[in-house]
Enzyme design. Structure first.
Site, mmCIF file in Angstrom:
data_model
loop_
_atom_site.group_PDB
_atom_site.id
_atom_site.type_symbol
_atom_site.label_atom_id
_atom_site.label_comp_id
_atom_site.label_asym_id
_atom_site.label_seq_id
_atom_site.Cartn_x
_atom_site.Cartn_y
_atom_site.Cartn_z
ATOM 1 C CE LYS A 116 0.113 5.347 -1.936
ATOM 2 N NZ LYS A 116 -0.877 4.772 -2.757
ATOM 3 C CG HIS A 134 -5.685 -2.515 -0.010
ATOM 4 N ND1 HIS A 134 -4.931 -2.082 -1.068
ATOM 5 C CD2 HIS A 134 -5.189 -1.901 1.091
ATOM 6 C CE1 HIS A 134 -4.033 -1.220 -0.629
ATOM 7 N NE2 HIS A 134 -4.151 -1.100 0.680
ATOM 8 C CD1 TRP A 192 -7.880 3.516 -2.204
ATOM 9 C CD2 TRP A 192 -9.500 4.502 -3.383
ATOM 10 N NE1 TRP A 192 -7.897 4.830 -1.851
ATOM 11 C CE2 TRP A 192 -8.876 5.466 -2.560
ATOM 12 C CE3 TRP A 192 -10.542 4.895 -4.219
ATOM 13 C CZ2 TRP A 192 -9.266 6.803 -2.546
ATOM 14 C CZ3 TRP A 192 -10.928 6.246 -4.204
ATOM 15 C CH2 TRP A 192 -10.289 7.167 -3.382
ATOM 16 C CB SER A 235 -0.959 -0.051 1.196
ATOM 17 O OG SER A 235 -2.108 0.680 0.902
HETATM 18 C C1 GTR Z 1 -5.416 4.489 1.535
HETATM 19 C C2 GTR Z 1 -4.811 5.347 0.459
HETATM 20 C C3 GTR Z 1 -4.006 4.490 -0.476
HETATM 21 C C4 GTR Z 1 -3.127 3.489 0.241
HETATM 22 C C5 GTR Z 1 -3.720 2.983 1.557
HETATM 23 C C6 GTR Z 1 -2.738 2.354 2.538
HETATM 24 O O1 GTR Z 1 -6.247 5.201 2.372
HETATM 25 O O2 GTR Z 1 -5.857 5.982 -0.220
HETATM 26 O O3 GTR Z 1 -3.251 5.321 -1.335
HETATM 27 O O4 GTR Z 1 -1.877 3.991 0.431
HETATM 28 O O5 GTR Z 1 -4.345 3.962 2.255
HETATM 29 O O6 GTR Z 1 -1.577 2.707 2.627
HETATM 30 O O7 GTR Z 1 -3.216 1.523 3.310
#
Ligand code: GTR
Length: 410
Positions: free
Chosen positions: A251, A388, A338, A247
């Site tokens: 990045k 996710h 997402w 997540s």
């Molecule tokens: C979310 C965000 C994503 C992702 C995620 C995470 O809220 O929108 O970009 O990074 O968090 O890190 O769990």
């Protein structure tokens, strides 16, 4: 019939393919900003790579401060996992600009193979959440919030995230595992960059006005921390390192892999917008959505592209390209709209021609693999069924890829 006419005939008779499968992400990874075609590895490395790094520094993550000074100290070393592992708590203290920041890297190494290649990644909730070990201090805050800072996490958090990190399996497969809490490097909230590593690196708030448009955000700082940890691991005899992250930390792993050629394999899990997903598709999380909720992750300039992604002089396939010729693995989950799984596949696919310059193979298929499948070689992509998350199936794919990268003869 010549192949060209067949193609024409086909395109005239078949309905248009979905745009994703046929069109390529822009800009072209092989054409420099001044129009020079980079048709060999040396030209790409000398001309294209530096300008791509520069573009990401200026427009997305912010310029990269000089690497921080740090010192390492083994605070605790013992046998773990029934004697199969050596577990080390490495105190990594950063210093600069008259300040110090103490952080901890938790390291597991196969007891019989201390120089084994190792997976390094940051975690969200503290080292004590990664493994259920009563001897580990509970020292992180429950969440990276101003309210949580300095507050001790509850004992019940021990091992709370262990399911995401199959450490015993990883070690059994001949790899080490190391992790640190990302909040140690930079707490994950917008405090004007007064905390974490920013002030030590001269990247804190300015006295004279707003931060520069290319001032580094939190992702930049976490990535620099990962690079320092990679170097710190040498103290324990580790030279070969794969960087991974899930997540927002996916990045971060990508930016760390782009900045630091010392990472032999870079793994992005469900990294989405500002990670592996193409921004210009505007699917799932957009630049507007991410910079509104998490302005501190990026440099201030990135927010200028909210709603006008087409004006970005780059897209995220070029971030993946920065790993060339090293290995990179992009993972998506089918229900994680997402993070735009299709955009993550297309970015990995469209970065792949760069590996061709090095005589290596990336992703060669046009369309995303089916759910549960994997594709590619030195650039690899898998699409897991589900939400996710970071799961055993993801790790099975990462380990398989790491076998090829680190144990080619297996
Ligand atoms: C979310 C965000 C994503 C992702 C995620 C995470 O809220 O929108 O970009 O990074 O968090 O890190 O769990």
């Amino acid at each position: 019939m010549p192949a060209g006419s067949l193609l024409l005939l086909l395109s005239a008779t078949l309905p248009a393919m979905p745009q994703d499968a046929t069109s390529r992400a822009t800009p072209d990874p092989l054409t420099a900003v001044d129009g020079t075609a980079c048709s060999d590895a040396a030209t790409w490395t000398a001309a294209r790579r530096p300008e791509l790094l520069e573009l990401f520094e200026q427009h997305v993550y912010g310029r990269t401060p000089a690497p921080p000074a740090f010192r390492c100290e083994i605070s605790d070393q013992r046998s773990a996992l029934g004697g199969d592992a050596r577990r080390t708590r490495l105190k990594v203290t950063f210093h600069g600009n008259g300040a110090e920041l103490e952080t901890e890297l938790l390291v597991f190494q196969p007891a019989e193979h201390l120089d084994a290649p190792l997976f390094l990644g940051l975690n969200f909730r503290g080292n004590h959440t990664v493994v259920d070990d009563p001897d580990l201090p509970v020292r992180a805050t429950p969440a990276g919030t101003p309210e949580g800072l300095g507050r001790r996490a509850p004992e019940s958090d021990r091992g709370e995230r262990a399911r995401r990190y199959p450490i015993a399996t990883i070690l059994d497969r001949g790899f080490g595992f190391a992790t640190a809490w990302y909040g140690d490097l930079d707490p994950d909230f917008d405090d004007g960059f007064r905390n974490g590593l920013h002030p030590l690196l001269g990247a804190g708030p300015t006295e004279t006005g707003p931060r520069a448009a290319d001032a580094p955000g939190s992702i930049a700082i976490w990535a620099i921390g990962l690079s320092s940890y990679r170097k710190a691991l040498r103290v324990l005899g580790v030279e070969s390192v794969a960087v991974f992250g899930h997540s927002r930390l996916g990045k971060t792993a990508l930016w760390a892999g782009a900045l630091d050629p010392g990472f032999a394999l870079t793994i992005s899990n469900d990294s989405g917008c500002g990670g592996a997903a193409l921004s210009k598709r505007k699917q799932g999380e957009t630049v507007e959505a991410i910079t509104r909720r998490f302005p501190h992750w990026f440099c201030p300039r990135f927010a200028e592209y909210a709603g006008r992604e087409e004006a970005l002089p780059l897209d995220q396939h070029l971030l993946i390209a920065l790993m060339a010729p090293r290995a990179v693995h992009v993972a998506s989950a089918s229900e994680d709209a997402w993070a735009d799984p299709e955009g993550e596949f297309l970015a990995a696919r469209d970065a792949s021609p760069v590996w061709g310059l090095f005589g290596l193979r990336g992703i060669e298929q046009e369309t995303s693999p089916a759910v549960g499948e994997v594709t590619g070689e030195q650039v690899r992509y898998h699409l897991r069924a589900g939400k996710h998350d970071l799961t055993g199936e993801d790790w099975r794919r990462f380990l398989h890829h790491a076998d090829r990268v680190f144990y080619a003869s297996r």
